[in-house]
Write an enzyme that holds these catalytic residues in place. Structure first.
Site, short mmCIF file in Angstrom:
data_model
loop_
_atom_site.label_atom_id
_atom_site.label_comp_id
_atom_site.label_asym_id
_atom_site.label_seq_id
_atom_site.Cartn_x
_atom_site.Cartn_y
_atom_site.Cartn_z
N ASP A 108 -37.81 6.76 37.45
CA ASP A 108 -37.48 7.37 36.15
C ASP A 108 -36.18 6.80 35.61
O ASP A 108 -35.34 6.29 36.35
CB ASP A 108 -37.37 8.91 36.27
CG ASP A 108 -36.25 9.36 37.18
OD1 ASP A 108 -36.14 8.82 38.30
OD2 ASP A 108 -35.46 10.24 36.78
N GLU A 140 -35.25 11.43 39.54
CA GLU A 140 -33.95 11.37 40.20
C GLU A 140 -32.82 11.64 39.22
O GLU A 140 -31.81 12.26 39.57
CB GLU A 140 -33.76 9.99 40.85
CG GLU A 140 -32.54 9.87 41.75
CD GLU A 140 -31.25 9.49 41.05
OE1 GLU A 140 -30.18 9.58 41.66
OE2 GLU A 140 -31.29 9.10 39.85
ZN LIG Z 1 -30.13 5.65 39.56
#
Ligand SMILES: [Zn+2]
Length: 417
Positions: free
Chosen positions: A84, A149
């Site tokens: 992501d 994340e």
């Molecule tokens: Zn990163």
């Protein structure tokens, strides 16, 4: 077993020959928008690629992380990079569409090339090299392209790890590290404090108790507090008020409840209880209560994660076999002495090492200060070099586990099989 010098030459050649392919892979990945919670298309694309590259196993877990394996050696090394990214940003700030990467003779620019699609690309090719160089029997190289994340680091890899029936021997966290070897970083927690008052109409304020006014001594004391534990390597913890939520039904009502959120960076290995206990006297100033915040996450697959916002710090000694292997890998590939240091930001390692205790090392191509910026840029050279370093970290650690490290000097002694 192949002699070390020859292996390094073959590895170097393998990656050099694939430089353009790596750049095209990275460019294609950048073109697939994959902001946090919307990674489905990028994960599906990656799965197909990994299968076509001959990875031995490729699977997508319930949360939506992609996990692939190359090789079947006894030592299991998990290498994680998140897929992501933050929002692409305004093309006017970039000077071009950040989802249509700009490629020169030596560099690639666009959203995610540094954070974290460049490191992910390098991992993918590191795994391929294990098979191409005939090293499958030496190491099981697991590649995870994890999700979400950027918003909730630690939470989605937790979901992945909890579904595994095996435990990695070591973890490589692939994030930009300015090509340094990373052996630790601070942890983090979100502390939620509640101050109760009594709501009343503003014209009759004496009938109630204004929770916002009551919370002011708490907020000021949190801001002034500096008795935070320190660690020689990680430095001092931090505590910052980041949000104040006022529960008021209308703008002519004095609030009956105020919630104060503080971000806490954890230096030494403090427990949740200790984090709350140290606030005891401060809380009393506003008659407040405190708890660790709980993160509620729904991933793109619809999977729900409820995670306490407490991720401890992690540190490995410089002499740890994984750090030693990473240093040696870097030295062998680049012929320069590595810098061993820490990250000043949080990564999935907060869970992967901080909570599970599995030894981890951080490494990645690119200038970490470019993460989230509107000028992310990565050189082909760094991409190609880091792919070699990744493969060598996994290989040398696996050999280290089998007490084969003297072989690093080129003194081959074959006990494989
Ligand atoms: Zn990163």
């Amino acid at each position: 077993m192949m002699e070390m010098r020859q292996l390094l030459q073959e590895l170097h050649q393998y990656m050099q020959d694939r430089e353009q392919e790596m750049v095209e892979f990275l460019a294609s990945l950048v073109r697939i928008k994959s902001i946090t919670y919307e990674e489905g298309a990028a994960i599906a694309w990656l799965q197909e690629k990994l299968e076509s590259y001959g990875y031995d196993e490729v699977a997508i877990d319930a949360a939506g992380n992609c996990l692939a394996r190359m090789g079947s050696g006894k030592t299991k090394v998990l290498a994680d990079a998140h897929i992501d990214t933050v929002e692409p940003g305004d093309p006017r700030d970039w000077g071009f569409n950040p989802l249509e990467p700009r490629i020169t003779a030596t560099t690639i620019s666009g959203r995610g090339v540094v954070d974290d699609k460049g490191p992910l690309t390098a991992l993918v090719f590191a795994g391929r090299a294990i098979k191409a160089l005939g090293l499958e029997s030496e190491v099981s190289f697991y590649l995870s392209a994890s999700i979400s994340e950027e918003d909730v680091e630690g939470s989605c890899v937790k979901a992945m790890m909890e579904q595994l029936s095996w435990r990695p021997d070591a973890i490589i966290v692939a994030e930009s590290s300015d090509n340094h070897i990373i052996r630790g970083h601070k942890g983090r927690a979100l502390i939620r404090m509640e101050v109760k008052g009594k709501a009343a109409h503003a014209s009759e304020a004496h009938m109630g108790e204004n929770a916002l006014i009551k919370a002011i001594p708490l907020i000021l004391a949190l801001d002034a507090y500096d008795q935070l534990p320190s660690d020689e390597f990680l430095g001092k913890g931090t505590l910052e008020v980041t949000k104040v939520i006022c529960d008021t039904p209308s703008l002519n009502t004095i609030p009956g409840k105020v919630t104060v959120i503080a971000d806490r960076r954890i230096s030494a290995g403090e427990t949740q209880e200790e984090l709350l206990k140290e606030l005891h006297d401060i809380l009393k100033l506003s008659d407040a209560t405190a708890s660790i915040d709980v993160e509620e996450v729904t991933t793109y697959t619809g999977y729900s994660i409820s995670q306490e916002d407490y991720f401890p710090s992690w540190v490995l000694e410089e002499s740890h076999p994984l750090i030693a292997s990473a240093k040696e890998a870097f030295l062998q590939v680049t012929q320069t002495k590595p810098v061993v240091t820490k990250w000043d930001f949080c990564t999935n390692a907060t869970y992967l090492c901080g909570i599970t205790g599995i030894p981890s090392v951080g490494f990645g191509p690119g200038d970490h200060t470019l993460c989230h910026s509107d000028h992310e840029i990565l050189s082909f050279e760094e991409l190609v070099t880091s792919a070699q370093v990744y493969m060598m970290i996994a290989l040398l650690f696996a050999r280290n586990q089998r007490n084969l490290l003297p072989e690093i000097d080129g003194d081959s002694k074959d006990i494989s099989g």
